[in-house]
Design a protein around this motif. Structure first.
Motif, PDB file in Angstrom:
ATOM      1  N   ALA A 144      11.499   2.824   4.112  1.00  0.00           N
ATOM      2  CA  ALA A 144      11.719   3.331   2.761  1.00  0.00           C
ATOM      3  C   ALA A 144      13.213   3.242   2.493  1.00  0.00           C
ATOM      4  O   ALA A 144      14.011   3.864   3.207  1.00  0.00           O
ATOM      5  N   ILE A 145      13.596   2.469   1.505  1.00  0.00           N
ATOM      6  CA  ILE A 145      15.005   2.219   1.212  1.00  0.00           C
ATOM      7  C   ILE A 145      15.398   2.993  -0.040  1.00  0.00           C
ATOM      8  O   ILE A 145      14.873   2.737  -1.131  1.00  0.00           O
ATOM      9  N   LEU A 146      16.312   3.939   0.121  1.00  0.00           N
ATOM     10  CA  LEU A 146      16.786   4.748  -1.007  1.00  0.00           C
ATOM     11  C   LEU A 146      18.053   4.123  -1.584  1.00  0.00           C
ATOM     12  O   LEU A 146      19.018   3.856  -0.857  1.00  0.00           O
ATOM     13  N   VAL A 205       0.847  -1.200   0.000  1.00  0.00           N
ATOM     14  CA  VAL A 205       0.000   0.000   0.000  1.00  0.00           C
ATOM     15  C   VAL A 205       0.881   1.249   0.000  1.00  0.00           C
ATOM     16  O   VAL A 205       0.668   2.191  -0.778  1.00  0.00           O
ATOM     17  N   VAL A 206       1.890   1.246   0.873  1.00  0.00           N
ATOM     18  CA  VAL A 206       2.781   2.406   0.979  1.00  0.00           C
ATOM     19  C   VAL A 206       3.586   2.592  -0.304  1.00  0.00           C
ATOM     20  O   VAL A 206       3.825   3.731  -0.744  1.00  0.00           O
ATOM     21  N   SER A 207       3.991   1.494  -0.936  1.00  0.00           N
ATOM     22  CA  SER A 207       4.827   1.603  -2.143  1.00  0.00           C
ATOM     23  C   SER A 207       4.113   2.342  -3.274  1.00  0.00           C
ATOM     24  O   SER A 207       4.759   2.953  -4.128  1.00  0.00           O
ATOM     25  N   LYS A 208       2.780   2.300  -3.263  1.00  0.00           N
ATOM     26  CA  LYS A 208       2.012   2.999  -4.299  1.00  0.00           C
ATOM     27  C   LYS A 208       2.031   4.514  -4.116  1.00  0.00           C
ATOM     28  O   LYS A 208       1.618   5.260  -5.000  1.00  0.00           O
ATOM     29  N   THR A 209       2.509   4.966  -2.955  1.00  0.00           N
ATOM     30  CA  THR A 209       2.503   6.399  -2.658  1.00  0.00           C
ATOM     31  C   THR A 209       3.885   7.028  -2.759  1.00  0.00           C
ATOM     32  O   THR A 209       4.037   8.227  -2.492  1.00  0.00           O
ATOM     33  N   ILE A 210       4.897   6.257  -3.129  1.00  0.00           N
ATOM     34  CA  ILE A 210       6.268   6.792  -3.189  1.00  0.00           C
ATOM     35  C   ILE A 210       6.337   7.990  -4.135  1.00  0.00           C
ATOM     36  O   ILE A 210       5.841   7.955  -5.261  1.00  0.00           O
ATOM     37  N   ASN A 239       9.602  -7.126   0.287  1.00  0.00           N
ATOM     38  CA  ASN A 239      10.039  -5.940  -0.442  1.00  0.00           C
ATOM     39  C   ASN A 239       9.103  -5.647  -1.618  1.00  0.00           C
ATOM     40  O   ASN A 239       8.696  -6.562  -2.332  1.00  0.00           O
ATOM     41  N   SER A 240       8.804  -4.377  -1.806  1.00  0.00           N
ATOM     42  CA  SER A 240       7.957  -3.962  -2.918  1.00  0.00           C
ATOM     43  C   SER A 240       8.766  -3.891  -4.203  1.00  0.00           C
ATOM     44  O   SER A 240      10.002  -4.039  -4.201  1.00  0.00           O
ATOM     45  N   ASP A 241       8.075  -3.630  -5.303  1.00  0.00           N
ATOM     46  CA  ASP A 241       8.779  -3.318  -6.540  1.00  0.00           C
ATOM     47  C   ASP A 241       9.549  -2.009  -6.332  1.00  0.00           C
ATOM     48  O   ASP A 241       9.193  -1.186  -5.483  1.00  0.00           O
ATOM     49  N   THR A 242      10.587  -1.821  -7.114  1.00  0.00           N
ATOM     50  CA  THR A 242      11.450  -0.647  -6.974  1.00  0.00           C
ATOM     51  C   THR A 242      11.073   0.431  -7.979  1.00  0.00           C
ATOM     52  O   THR A 242      10.851   0.140  -9.153  1.00  0.00           O
ATOM     53  N   LEU A 243      10.973   1.664  -7.487  1.00  0.00           N
ATOM     54  CA  LEU A 243      10.694   2.808  -8.347  1.00  0.00           C
ATOM     55  C   LEU A 243      12.014   3.492  -8.690  1.00  0.00           C
ATOM     56  O   LEU A 243      12.768   3.889  -7.797  1.00  0.00           O
ATOM     57  N   PHE A 244      12.308   3.617  -9.982  1.00  0.00           N
ATOM     58  CA  PHE A 244      13.549   4.241 -10.448  1.00  0.00           C
ATOM     59  C   PHE A 244      13.248   5.639 -10.988  1.00  0.00           C
ATOM     60  O   PHE A 244      12.224   5.864 -11.625  1.00  0.00           O
ATOM     61  N   GLN A 245      14.178   6.564 -10.725  1.00  0.00           N
ATOM     62  CA  GLN A 245      13.968   7.928 -11.217  1.00  0.00           C
ATOM     63  C   GLN A 245      15.303   8.669 -11.292  1.00  0.00           C
ATOM     64  O   GLN A 245      16.173   8.504 -10.432  1.00  0.00           O
ATOM     65  N   THR A 246      15.455   9.466 -12.325  1.00  0.00           N
ATOM     66  CA  THR A 246      16.626  10.333 -12.469  1.00  0.00           C
ATOM     67  C   THR A 246      16.281  11.696 -11.902  1.00  0.00           C
ATOM     68  O   THR A 246      15.287  12.317 -12.302  1.00  0.00           O
TER      69      THR A 246
END
Length: 410
Positions: free
Chosen positions: A165-167, A137-142, A215-222
């Motif tokens: 939250a793992i950066l 649920v939280v991972s959808k709000t990253i 672990n949730s799926d990972t969101l990648f961003q530049t």
């Protein structure tokens, strides 16, 4: 890490001491069963399931037996990895909680009663269907966005359950991402910033984890970090307002930015004054602030007039009018020409000791000063007010030695 300490004592004295302790009687072997009744216990009945995010409550009736010690549940929490869990519930309770499931799916739970002789009953299998686990649920709000010298990460956690939250960060030329920072919280809203980067585009990623290792799926961003610099203290100037605290002992407000943490700083009179106690100064520029470092008065660590609970108020007006500041206000609150830039609490002794009895290490940490972040949403300002709602002694005066500000003046 555990240390092995060898205890040496003359043997005769040791034998006497042991005999006195146990009255020279047979020492109980705690591995022996606590009951001589080795009858297989009955099974639980009248089972009911109440599902929740990532788990379920299972209620039941215990068999009529005084020999029951607890009920245990064995279950698979991740069908992909085969990871299992076991939880137990005392015979005093009629409910057992099963949680840590990786998915919103159907799972089987094997329930057994266990007697005081450590004899298990036959298994009773029930099916649970937990709702979407909190970490998912939280991972959808990253949300990731540029911040001063780095990246700001925000998440929402309506269930207020512990998650992390793992950066991740991948330096230029590197083959893979590695963990750069981790933040664990059960707050409804979590925001943190990782800094130390130049303004060139950087590769970041975030995923959410929970206490069971899901672990949730990972969101990648530049992300292209924003420019940050230390504000020049040479431009700061006193701008004391009528509602500010009266300064005493020959100290002056400008000591708060003279680059020194010894000698004299800002110190109000030690009189029965209404709280909060504030001081006001100008920055000499309009700046979008990112963070600040506050140095307390050494020799009075976690004591005296050092700020414990305080706020920063700001204004971008050319000549902001005075306003009597409240003891507390929400971040972003407006009061005349002033806006609440953030509310802060100076952390207590890191050793866990009482503030009245800090360790030498606690004192050293205090003397290094404490850094605080301004919220990313805080507006640009030309003037600041340091407003102390509570000092470490609880007295009606306050003092601080130095303030250092960071942000962008462009």
């Amino acid at each position: 890490m555990h240390s092995n300490h060898i205890f040496r004592q003359p043997l005769p004295l040791l034998v006497v001491a042991v005999c006195m302790l146990f009255a020279c009687s047979k020492v109980v072997d705690y591995r022996e069963p606590v009951s001589n009744d080795f009858t297989k216990p009955g099974v639980i009945s009248n089972i009911k399931v109440t599902n929740f995010n990532g788990g379920a409550y299972i209620t039941y009736n215990l068999p009529q037996s005084a020999n029951i010690l607890y009920v245990k549940a064995d279950y698979l929490i991740d069908t992909k990895t085969g990871k299992k869990r076991q939880t137990k519930s005392s015979y005093y309770s009629d409910t057992i909680t099963v949680e840590g499931f990786a998915e919103k799916s159907e799972y089987e739970v094997s329930l057994r009663t266990v007697s005081r002789s450590n004899v298990e009953s036959d298994a009773v299998t029930v099916k649970v269907f937990p709702d979407t686990p909190v970490y998912r649920v939280v991972s959808k709000t990253i949300r990731m966005q540029p911040d001063f010298g780095g990246v700001n990460v925000q998440t929402s956690n309506v269930n207020k359950k512990p998650v992390g939250a793992i950066l991740l960060y991948k330096p230029a030329g590197a083959d893979k991402y590695s963990i750069y920072e981790q933040k664990f919280s059960d707050f409804a809203f979590n925001s943190f910033s990782s800094r130390g980067f130049d303004t060139l585009p950087k590769n970041f990623a975030v995923y959410i984890t929970d206490q069971w290792g899901n672990n949730s799926d990972t969101l990648f961003q530049t992300i292209k970090p924003l420019f940050e610099e230390q504000l020049s203290k040479s431009k700061f100037f006193e701008n004391l307002l009528p509602s500010d605290g009266k300064i005493g002992f020959g100290w002056v407000l400008s000591n708060l930015w003279n680059g020194r943490t010894d000698g004299s700083g800002w110190h109000t009179v030690q009189q029965n004054m209404p709280m909060p106690i504030s001081c006001t100064f100008g920055l000499g520029v309009s700046a979008k602030l990112s963070r600040f470092k506050l140095d307390g008065r050494a020799g009075y660590e976690f004591a005296h007039g050092n700020p414990k609970v305080f706020s920063i108020w700001g204004s971008d007006k050319a000549a902001p009018a005075d306003a009597v500041l409240p003891l507390s206000a929400e971040e972003g609150a407006q009061l005349g020409d002033w806006v609440n830039m953030g509310n802060y609490v100076w952390p207590g002794p890191p050793s866990g000791a009482l503030a009245s009895a800090p360790t030498a290490t606690d004192r050293d940490v205090f003397k290094r000063g404490m850094e605080f972040n301004f919220p990313f949403t805080a507006p640009r300002v030309r003037f600041l007010r340091l407003s102390v709602s509570e000092s470490w002694s609880g007295a009606t005066f306050a003092h601080a030695m130095e303030i250092t500000l960071f942000g962008n003046t462009k």
